[in-house]
Design a protein around this motif. Structure first.
Motif, PDB file in Angstrom:
ATOM      1  N   SER A 145       0.837  -1.192   0.000  1.00 14.48           N
ATOM      2  CA  SER A 145       0.000   0.000   0.000  1.00 14.48           C
ATOM      3  C   SER A 145       0.874   1.245   0.000  1.00 14.48           C
ATOM      4  O   SER A 145       1.975   1.259   0.561  1.00 14.48           O
ATOM      5  CB  SER A 145      -0.886  -0.003   1.248  1.00 14.48           C
ATOM      6  OG  SER A 145      -1.571   1.220   1.389  1.00 14.48           O
ATOM      7  N   SER A 205      -1.129   4.848 -10.628  1.00 15.30           N
ATOM      8  CA  SER A 205      -1.188   3.563  -9.928  1.00 15.30           C
ATOM      9  C   SER A 205       0.112   3.331  -9.171  1.00 15.30           C
ATOM     10  O   SER A 205       1.147   3.933  -9.493  1.00 15.30           O
ATOM     11  CB  SER A 205      -1.407   2.428 -10.924  1.00 15.30           C
ATOM     12  OG  SER A 205      -0.241   2.246 -11.719  1.00 15.30           O
ATOM     13  N   GLN A 245      -5.178   0.242   0.697  1.00 14.10           N
ATOM     14  CA  GLN A 245      -5.848  -0.557  -0.339  1.00 14.10           C
ATOM     15  C   GLN A 245      -6.858  -1.512   0.282  1.00 14.10           C
ATOM     16  O   GLN A 245      -7.896  -1.821  -0.311  1.00 14.10           O
ATOM     17  CB  GLN A 245      -4.817  -1.301  -1.213  1.00 14.10           C
ATOM     18  CG  GLN A 245      -4.242  -2.587  -0.646  1.00 14.10           C
ATOM     19  CD  GLN A 245      -3.117  -2.370   0.329  1.00 14.10           C
ATOM     20  OE1 GLN A 245      -3.310  -1.709   1.348  1.00 14.10           O
ATOM     21  NE2 GLN A 245      -1.959  -2.964   0.039  1.00 14.10           N
ATOM     22  N   SER A 253     -10.013   0.596   1.053  1.00 13.37           N
ATOM     23  CA  SER A 253     -10.764   0.820  -0.185  1.00 13.37           C
ATOM     24  C   SER A 253     -11.515  -0.436  -0.606  1.00 13.37           C
ATOM     25  O   SER A 253     -12.682  -0.368  -1.031  1.00 13.37           O
ATOM     26  CB  SER A 253      -9.812   1.271  -1.295  1.00 13.37           C
ATOM     27  OG  SER A 253     -10.488   1.465  -2.509  1.00 13.37           O
ATOM     28  N   ARG A 254     -10.879  -1.567  -0.468  1.00 14.81           N
ATOM     29  CA  ARG A 254     -11.500  -2.838  -0.874  1.00 14.81           C
ATOM     30  C   ARG A 254     -12.716  -3.154   0.003  1.00 14.81           C
ATOM     31  O   ARG A 254     -13.769  -3.582  -0.506  1.00 14.81           O
ATOM     32  CB  ARG A 254     -10.461  -3.958  -0.791  1.00 14.81           C
ATOM     33  CG  ARG A 254     -10.933  -5.282  -1.355  1.00 14.81           C
ATOM     34  CD  ARG A 254      -9.761  -6.241  -1.546  1.00 14.81           C
ATOM     35  NE  ARG A 254      -8.970  -6.409  -0.333  1.00 14.81           N
ATOM     36  CZ  ARG A 254      -7.714  -5.968  -0.196  1.00 14.81           C
ATOM     37  NH1 ARG A 254      -7.104  -5.326  -1.194  1.00 14.81           N
ATOM     38  NH2 ARG A 254      -7.055  -6.159   0.930  1.00 14.81           N
ATOM     39  N   ALA A 297      -6.877   6.953   1.903  1.00 16.05           N
ATOM     40  CA  ALA A 297      -7.326   5.802   1.117  1.00 16.05           C
ATOM     41  C   ALA A 297      -8.215   6.259  -0.032  1.00 16.05           C
ATOM     42  O   ALA A 297      -8.189   5.679  -1.129  1.00 16.05           O
ATOM     43  CB  ALA A 297      -8.080   4.814   2.002  1.00 16.05           C
ATOM     44  N   TYR A 352      -6.482   5.271  -3.391  1.00 12.55           N
ATOM     45  CA  TYR A 352      -7.160   4.076  -3.921  1.00 12.55           C
ATOM     46  C   TYR A 352      -8.640   4.407  -4.092  1.00 12.55           C
ATOM     47  O   TYR A 352      -9.500   3.943  -3.328  1.00 12.55           O
ATOM     48  CB  TYR A 352      -6.975   2.882  -2.977  1.00 12.55           C
ATOM     49  CG  TYR A 352      -5.540   2.426  -2.863  1.00 12.55           C
ATOM     50  CD1 TYR A 352      -5.023   1.489  -3.755  1.00 12.55           C
ATOM     51  CD2 TYR A 352      -4.705   2.950  -1.876  1.00 12.55           C
ATOM     52  CE1 TYR A 352      -3.700   1.082  -3.662  1.00 12.55           C
ATOM     53  CE2 TYR A 352      -3.379   2.542  -1.784  1.00 12.55           C
ATOM     54  CZ  TYR A 352      -2.885   1.616  -2.681  1.00 12.55           C
ATOM     55  OH  TYR A 352      -1.579   1.211  -2.595  1.00 12.55           O
TER      56      TYR A 352
END
Length: 525
Positions: free
Chosen positions: A55, A102, A408, A411-412, A439, A443
């Protein structure tokens, strides 16, 4: 930039330390270039492999958010904060415009520059020692934990280290008389100024270079030319010097850190793990021991009163000065004003690699009788160094490797449960660089369609590098929750941030979901 003057191994019985012979055969220069850039390619691949896995963390978020701003906004921000990283942010801005933001994209430039750094280390060492030394140094620098860390990070430290190597290379050629003319001094000055633009503390290398000139007993003419080039570099870099010093308060948090503790300095600065640090410092002690032996032997064989003008640059003295002087200055300054963390001397990482390689090659030569045996033993010792680096390298490429940050993951989790039109609230109780709001900006996929109801000033409009936010109470008073039936609160340090004012307007906690370093709380009304 390669040299056409290729040094040969010392003949039998010759001193392999300060004294050595050089060949002037230019026909082998092409071969040296190919070897150097092959190692550079390998080093770039080593740093790049898996770099996209961890991350982003706070400093990288500062890089990405700064570089994503429109240029007028970026220049305004640099007038308030992070001027020392301004040149890097500008370069990353252009890169992101083409390749996106990214983790893979923004970390790739550091990996590529690590390849340039490694090729430079090969050329530098080959300028002063044999191919055996140069190969060993290139291998070690490619796998050194500090190098593989900054080679996979969206920060400027790889750039500073690369510029440092090439500046030293140019200086050595000038001092040794293998590069002459004003254009070489201009190149040296440009590199030094560029280095300061990569990071303010790069300027401490001026002291290191002065030691190199003193050790080599450079002529007065050389000293004058060096002083003029260094002075011009200072003038050229004066904007970043002025702004950087005026913004020193932004690193006041270092006063509360343990970055200058003995374990941090001895382990974290270059080596990463305890076992690699033990091995690394052991090889450095070996290199210093052989240097002392060389000096003693050279003095014994020198003629009486042999303090003549000019002598070869000692690679070990150069590397020791490069490793220890910037570190020592920053640690001394840290006693008065907090100004040290191990990554601030990343540009000295090549010196650590050179000293480790010197210890490997000299030890192998001392323990064997023939050249073949020495090569075999040196290869075995390099294999030990590589194996010792593996745990740290693997650890650097895990999902939460960078300061245990897991944006990450946040965010997921949010993306798996939230729906467009829902509101999201971020815990603002932590230091800026740790806030889970980052975040959202690093992301963003998991937050598509959500309403950032506490946002006050978006980062692209703020004078600071990150966004600013209202308290939940203030957002409620502003009507930000009108029409909202579901809220997702991303908790970091506490487990009740914003819940009380939300409860007063009818929200109840109905579920919570774990994320790395955070908890995502679902509230409905």
């Amino acid at each position: 930039m390669p040299t056409s003057a290729i040094p040969l191994p010392p003949p039998s019985g010759a001193t392999p330390g300060i004294l050595r012979l050089r060949s002037t055969r230019p026909g082998r220069a092409g071969s040296e270039r190919r070897i150097a850039w092959l190692f550079g390619l390998v080093a770039a691949l080593v740093s790049f492999a898996g770099s996209w896995i961890p991350s982003f963390w706070g400093d990288e978020a500062a890089s990405v958010l700064s570089a994503e701003r429109p240029l007028p906004s970026l220049f305004r921000m640099l007038g308030h904060v992070d001027a020392v990283h301004g040149a890097y942010y500008l370069g990353l801005h252009a890169w992101i415009d083409v390749f996106g933001a990214s983790p893979l994209s923004v970390r790739l430039p550091s990996a590529l520059v690590t390849g340039v750094l490694t090729a430079g280390v090969y050329f530098l060492v080959r300028e002063l020692r044999t191919r055996r030394f140069a190969v060993a140094a290139a291998v070690v620098v490619a796998i050194l934990p500090r190098v593989t860390y900054f080679g996979g990070e969206a920060r400027s430290y790889a750039f500073g280290a690369a510029v440092a190597v090439w500046a030293v290379f140019v200086l050595v050629r000038l001092v040794e008389g293998r590069a002459t003319g004003r254009r070489w001094w201009v190149l040296y000055g440009v590199l030094m100024a560029a280095g300061v633009y990569t990071f303010l503390y790069f300027g401490l290398l001026v002291v290191v270079h002065a030691v190199v000139l003193l050790q080599a007993r450079a002529s007065r003419q050389t000293f004058r030319a060096w002083a003029v080039a260094s002075g011009a570099a200072v003038v050229a870099a004066s904007p970043v010097l002025v702004f950087g010093l005026s913004q020193h308060g932004q690193v006041s948090f270092l006063a509360r850190s343990r970055a200058s503790s003995v374990p941090s300095v001895l382990i974290s600065t270059w080596f990463g793990t305890v076992w690699f640090a033990v091995l690394g410092w052991g090889l450095i002690v070996v290199a210093v021991g052989f240097l002392v032996a060389d000096v003693v032997r050279d003095r014994r064989v020198a003629s009486a009163g042999g303090g003549g003008a000019g002598r070869p640059v000692s690679l070990t003295v150069l590397a020791l000065a490069w490793l220890l002087i910037p570190l020592g200055i920053l640690l001394a300054g840290n006693l008065v004003v907090a100004d040290f963390t191990p990554r601030y001397v990343s540009y000295s990482a090549p010196a650590a690699a050179i000293l480790l390689a010197t210890g490997v090659v000299r030890l192998a030569g001392a323990l064997t009788r023939t050249r073949r045996e020495a090569l075999v033993l040196a290869g075995a010792l390099l294999a030990v160094v590589a194996v010792a680096a593996v745990p740290g390298y693997v650890g650097q490429r895990t999902p939460y490797a960078k300061h245990d940050t897991g944006w990450q993951s946040v965010s997921r989790v949010v993306g798996a449960h939230a729906a467009p039109g829902d509101a999201v609230v971020f815990d603002e109780s932590t230091p800026t660089w740790m806030r889970p709001r980052l975040a959202l900006t690093t992301y963003p996929d998991g937050f598509r369609g959500l309403r950032d109801v506490t946002l006050e000033t978006p980062f692209a409009e703020a004078d600071w590098w990150s966004s600013t936010a209202y308290t939940v109470d203030r957002a409620v008073a502003l009507g930000r929750f009108d029409g909202v039936t579901r809220v997702w609160v991303v908790e970091a340090r506490t487990d009740d941030y914003g819940l009380e004012p939300l409860a007063r307007i009818g929200f109840e906690r109905v579920a919570w979901y774990p994320a790395h370093g955070a908890t995502v709380v679902e509230l409905r009304r």
